[in-house]
Design a protein around this motif. Structure first.
Motif, short mmCIF file in Angstrom:
data_model
loop_
_atom_site.label_atom_id
_atom_site.label_comp_id
_atom_site.label_asym_id
_atom_site.label_seq_id
_atom_site.Cartn_x
_atom_site.Cartn_y
_atom_site.Cartn_z
N GLU A 60 6.74 34.77 5.99
CA GLU A 60 7.36 33.97 4.95
C GLU A 60 6.43 32.87 4.41
O GLU A 60 6.36 32.66 3.21
N ALA A 61 5.74 32.18 5.32
CA ALA A 61 5.02 30.98 4.88
C ALA A 61 3.76 30.68 5.66
O ALA A 61 3.19 29.61 5.51
N GLY A 62 3.30 31.63 6.50
CA GLY A 62 2.07 31.39 7.23
C GLY A 62 2.14 30.22 8.19
O GLY A 62 1.13 29.56 8.43
N TRP A 63 3.35 29.95 8.74
CA TRP A 63 3.57 28.82 9.66
C TRP A 63 3.25 27.49 8.98
O TRP A 63 2.73 26.57 9.61
N ARG A 64 3.58 27.38 7.71
CA ARG A 64 3.35 26.15 6.95
C ARG A 64 4.67 25.58 6.46
O ARG A 64 5.57 26.31 6.06
N MET A 65 4.78 24.26 6.46
CA MET A 65 6.01 23.61 6.02
C MET A 65 6.02 23.26 4.54
O MET A 65 7.07 22.95 3.98
N HIS A 66 4.88 23.29 3.88
CA HIS A 66 4.86 22.79 2.50
C HIS A 66 5.34 23.82 1.48
O HIS A 66 5.56 23.47 0.32
N HIS A 67 5.58 25.05 1.89
CA HIS A 67 5.94 26.08 0.92
C HIS A 67 7.36 25.90 0.39
O HIS A 67 8.30 25.70 1.16
N VAL A 68 7.50 25.99 -0.91
CA VAL A 68 8.80 26.00 -1.58
C VAL A 68 8.78 27.15 -2.57
O VAL A 68 7.93 27.20 -3.46
N SER A 69 9.69 28.10 -2.41
CA SER A 69 9.68 29.28 -3.28
C SER A 69 10.34 28.98 -4.61
O SER A 69 11.01 27.96 -4.79
N SER A 70 10.16 29.89 -5.56
CA SER A 70 10.79 29.73 -6.87
C SER A 70 12.31 29.80 -6.77
O SER A 70 13.01 29.33 -7.65
N HIS A 76 0.84 -1.19 0.00
CA HIS A 76 0.00 0.00 0.00
C HIS A 76 0.88 1.24 0.00
O HIS A 76 2.05 1.19 0.29
N THR A 77 0.24 2.37 -0.36
CA THR A 77 0.91 3.66 -0.26
C THR A 77 0.38 4.37 0.96
O THR A 77 -0.67 4.04 1.50
N GLU A 78 1.08 5.40 1.39
CA GLU A 78 0.75 6.06 2.64
C GLU A 78 0.78 7.56 2.47
O GLU A 78 1.68 8.12 1.86
N GLU A 79 -0.24 8.24 2.99
CA GLU A 79 -0.28 9.69 2.96
C GLU A 79 0.68 10.27 4.00
O GLU A 79 0.80 9.74 5.11
N VAL A 80 1.39 11.31 3.62
CA VAL A 80 2.30 11.97 4.54
C VAL A 80 1.71 13.34 4.87
O VAL A 80 1.55 14.18 4.00
N ALA A 81 1.38 13.55 6.12
CA ALA A 81 0.75 14.81 6.53
C ALA A 81 1.81 15.82 6.95
O ALA A 81 2.80 15.47 7.59
N TYR A 82 1.62 17.08 6.56
CA TYR A 82 2.51 18.14 7.01
C TYR A 82 2.12 18.55 8.43
O TYR A 82 0.97 18.40 8.84
N PRO A 83 3.08 19.06 9.20
CA PRO A 83 2.75 19.47 10.56
C PRO A 83 1.75 20.62 10.56
O PRO A 83 1.74 21.46 9.67
N SER A 84 0.91 20.63 11.58
CA SER A 84 -0.09 21.69 11.71
C SER A 84 0.59 23.02 12.05
O SER A 84 1.74 23.06 12.48
N ARG A 85 -0.17 24.09 11.89
CA ARG A 85 0.36 25.40 12.25
C ARG A 85 0.70 25.47 13.74
O ARG A 85 1.69 26.10 14.12
#
Length: 257
Positions: A152-162, A115-124
């Motif tokens: 910078e990112a709204g306390w989110r880990m998923h952001h990757v800038s250009s 099976h595959t597994e979802e990876v959740a980002y940490p909450s704010r």
């Protein structure tokens, strides 16, 4: 943000504006927008402003650049939004695609288990706790580090800038390598603990290497070398003002935006 190597990257990462929602009569027509001014890779999404919405939060939620959202809808320097107003959000399609892809286990992982597994980002809240804890250990004002991360990112880990800046503190891999000299261990900036350690340590280093809070924050955004050579650019001054405004809100027990 950690030092940017190019003017183009700096232009893309113009400051996030902490916008106040102006409660007033509902507008039925969308704000005037300039589709020609948008770069490629954008999908325009219609949105009706709700109570509590800000330009910052909408950009974070929809994977858009706040500066593009503000400019596209001609919101002005205050970026004021009116409840009921219809705006257009220029969603960065690559960011949406990357976000969806990164939430899944890389190819091959979990195959033996069938099976595959979802990876959740940490909450704010988890990001916030990590920033406060690390800031206290580093002797950095936690409210300042929180304000930088929100900007910078709204306390989110998923952001990757250009420009390749990563996560809640929007740090470059090269910055993480630099900060390893100060923390005495390897830093993997895609991990929350290391991302926060990189950004908070950078704030500590910049505080010691600059003569004012404005230059400390300006160096986080513009780069220490560029600040020493050229002083603070106009957009950097806006960035500093925004971070300090967020900090003051946090100190007053208010939400960051």
């Amino acid at each position: 943000m950690s030092p940017r190597g190019t003017t183009a990257a700096t232009a893309l990462l113009t400051p996030v504006v902490v916008a106040a929602v102006i409660v007033g009569g509902a507008l039925t027509a969308p704000a005037s927008a300039e589709h020609e001014s948008l770069p490629g890779g954008r999908r325009v999404t219609d949105y009706t402003v709700r109570p509590g919405d800000t330009a910052t939060e909408l950009a974070v939620r929809f994977h858009a650049w706040t500066a593009e959202l503000i400019a596209h809808n001609h919101l002005g320097p205050g970026a004021g939004l009116t409840v009921g107003e219809r705006i257009e959000i220029p969603v960065v399609t690559a960011a949406v695609d990357d976000h969806r892809a990164e939430r899944r286990t890389p190819a091959g992982a979990g195959q033996q288990a069938g099976h595959t597994e979802e990876v959740a980002y940490p909450s704010r809240q988890r990001v916030r706790r990590a920033i406060v804890r690390t800031s206290r250990l580093q002797g950095v004002d936690p409210q300042l580090a929180l304000a930088v991360s929100w900007q910078e990112a709204g306390w989110r880990m998923h952001h990757v800038s250009s420009a390749g800046a990563l996560g809640a503190m929007q740090v470059l891999p090269s910055t993480a390598e630099w900060m390893e000299l100060y923390v005495g261990r390897d830093l993997a900036p895609r991990r929350l603990r290391d991302n926060v350690a990189t950004g908070v340590t950078l704030l500590h280093v910049l505080a010691e290497g600059t003569v004012s809070r404005a230059r400390q924050l300006g160096s986080y955004y513009q780069g220490l070398g560029a600040v020493r050579r050229h002083g603070l650019y106009d957009d950097t001054r806006d960035y500093v003002d925004n971070v300090l405004a967020i900090k003051h809100r946090l100190e007053a027990g208010q939400p960051p935006a």
